[in-house]
Scaffold this motif. Sequence first.
Motif, PDB file in Angstrom:
ATOM      1  N   GLY A   1      36.828  29.552  44.838  1.00  0.00           N
ATOM      2  CA  GLY A   1      36.419  30.681  44.016  1.00  0.00           C
ATOM      3  C   GLY A   1      37.580  31.634  43.812  1.00  0.00           C
ATOM      4  N   THR A   2      37.302  32.780  43.209  1.00  0.00           N
ATOM      5  CA  THR A   2      38.319  33.825  43.069  1.00  0.00           C
ATOM      6  C   THR A   2      37.734  35.162  43.486  1.00  0.00           C
ATOM      7  OG1 THR A   2      37.745  34.334  40.760  1.00  0.00           O
ATOM      8  CG2 THR A   2      39.441  32.656  41.140  1.00  0.00           C
ATOM      9  N   HIS A   3      38.621  36.014  43.993  1.00  0.00           N
ATOM     10  CA  HIS A   3      38.277  37.394  44.318  1.00  0.00           C
ATOM     11  C   HIS A   3      39.380  38.266  43.734  1.00  0.00           C
ATOM     12  CE1 HIS A   3      37.109  41.017  46.148  1.00  0.00           C
ATOM     13  NE2 HIS A   3      37.715  40.897  47.329  1.00  0.00           N
ATOM     14  N   THR A   4      39.166  38.756  42.514  1.00  0.00           N
ATOM     15  CA  THR A   4      40.210  39.475  41.783  1.00  0.00           C
ATOM     16  C   THR A   4      40.080  40.986  41.884  1.00  0.00           C
ATOM     17  OG1 THR A   4      39.008  39.630  39.686  1.00  0.00           O
ATOM     18  CG2 THR A   4      40.214  37.566  40.121  1.00  0.00           C
ATOM     19  N   SER A   5      39.051  41.482  42.561  1.00  0.00           N
ATOM     20  CA  SER A   5      38.812  42.929  42.678  1.00  0.00           C
ATOM     21  C   SER A   5      38.710  43.596  41.311  1.00  0.00           C
ATOM     22  CB  SER A   5      39.912  43.598  43.507  1.00  0.00           C
ATOM     23  OG  SER A   5      39.978  43.051  44.800  1.00  0.00           O
ATOM     24  N   GLY A   6      38.181  42.861  40.341  1.00  0.00           N
ATOM     25  CA  GLY A   6      37.993  43.398  39.001  1.00  0.00           C
ATOM     26  C   GLY A   6      39.240  43.422  38.140  1.00  0.00           C
ATOM     27  N   GLU A   7      40.344  42.875  38.638  1.00  0.00           N
ATOM     28  CA  GLU A   7      41.591  42.892  37.883  1.00  0.00           C
ATOM     29  C   GLU A   7      41.716  41.728  36.905  1.00  0.00           C
ATOM     30  OE1 GLU A   7      45.044  43.381  40.313  1.00  0.00           O
ATOM     31  OE2 GLU A   7      44.035  44.764  41.688  1.00  0.00           O
ATOM     32  N   ASP A   8      40.834  40.752  37.018  1.00  0.00           N
ATOM     33  CA  ASP A   8      40.878  39.600  36.119  1.00  0.00           C
ATOM     34  C   ASP A   8      39.496  38.968  36.102  1.00  0.00           C
ATOM     35  OD1 ASP A   8      41.758  37.616  34.432  1.00  0.00           O
ATOM     36  OD2 ASP A   8      43.457  37.012  35.680  1.00  0.00           O
ATOM     37  N   VAL A   9      39.316  37.962  35.263  1.00  0.00           N
ATOM     38  CA  VAL A   9      38.058  37.221  35.228  1.00  0.00           C
ATOM     39  C   VAL A   9      37.918  36.416  36.506  1.00  0.00           C
ATOM     40  CG1 VAL A   9      36.709  35.484  33.989  1.00  0.00           C
ATOM     41  CG2 VAL A   9      38.153  37.095  32.717  1.00  0.00           C
TER      42      VAL A   9
END
Length: 425
Positions: A71-79
């Motif tokens: 998965g990804t965890h971008t902290s709202g900085e990306d999709v």
Amino acid sequence: MSAEELLSKFDEGTQELTIKEEYQLWRKNCRYMYEFVTETALTWPSLTVQWLPNHTSNEADGVIDCKLLLGTHTSGEDVDYLKVAQTQLPANKSQQVSVKSTSPTNGKDDATKTKDSKSAHSSRVKIIRKFKNGAEINRARYMPQDSSIVATINGKGDIDLYNIDSSKDSSNSSIAQFQPHTDNGYGISWSPFQKGHLLSSSDDKSIVITDTNTKLEVFKNTTASKDIVNDSKFHPLSQNVFGTVSEDKFVHIFDLRVNADKPVSSYYSEDSKGINSLAFSPFSTNLMAIGNTNSNICLLDIRKMSSSSSDGLLHTLMGHSASITSLEFSPHKDGILASGSEDRRLILWDLSKTGEEQTQEDAEDGCPELFMMHAGHTGSVMDLNWCPYKDWTLASVADDNIVHLWEVGKSILNDKVEIDINELE
């Protein structure tokens, strides 16, 4: 800058140096501990990892072609995305290991070029499909009856279903979404008996079973836990049983044949500071492990658990130095448990060693159950998963953006094998 601020900066720098030194020491000694180990630098941290069960063995090349969920965890900085990755494992064990990590190619594709030194397999981890999600993906798990269907739970508490084998290349979003929760969630588990039944839990203190076939909630409890429900899992051997753990220090066992208003039994882990994770043994119906915030792991006998006391405690495992984040029993070997922690360590435990006498020298290295420590991550371990088709092989992810694939070395599995280690190392 105040004296307090200067001291804080110094402590941060010292800690960072120590982590780097520990990592370099781990790299130097990898060949003594693993049959193979690979590192992949991800663009964004993954909070979840799981091997997909479908794989292909190529005996001519001596490799196993396999896939994983990330998965990804971008902290709202990306999709944010659910990702399907492909890689290869060596089909035959080798004697030596080399480790090399690389940054993502062009900052876009997650990649590594690490190779086992005596195998022709390519350990490059390549992302082959991405599916959009509305928030960071905390956990992703495939349905045991149909591994093409994957469920995720995210930072909003939303549950999304994906068909990762869909032939529609343009389809990169979920095929269904459920909103049984109103807050961030980590607990998610498919029923191994009822196809499509999905258990989930959340920071909103609720526990829900959704029938993804009908999109109806077949179970809901909002009163059993008084605080965040950190994890929830179906029992692998008992069709109607599942367990939950929460910040209120309680373990709850539910039975779907009984009224959903309250659990059938509970355990109160008074010194835990909150319980983060749980695992049921796939070999023993009554054995359960829980991972605590106080860094300890408790082994429980669910037959002896009562309504609200500390009855049922069998043993406590001590070896980590920070909060436990993940737990999973080996699907291949009875009594082997893996745990991940915020202390950057992943420990394998051999429960058959419980109670064994130790020399003073051995005791200084840890309790008798401590079988192996994987110390290659430089950040908190967020998730781990045993490979379902290759013994002693695991995947682990940490918040340092790194995913590790590794197999325990035969020198550790067979303590009669002598290892020649340079005294300087």
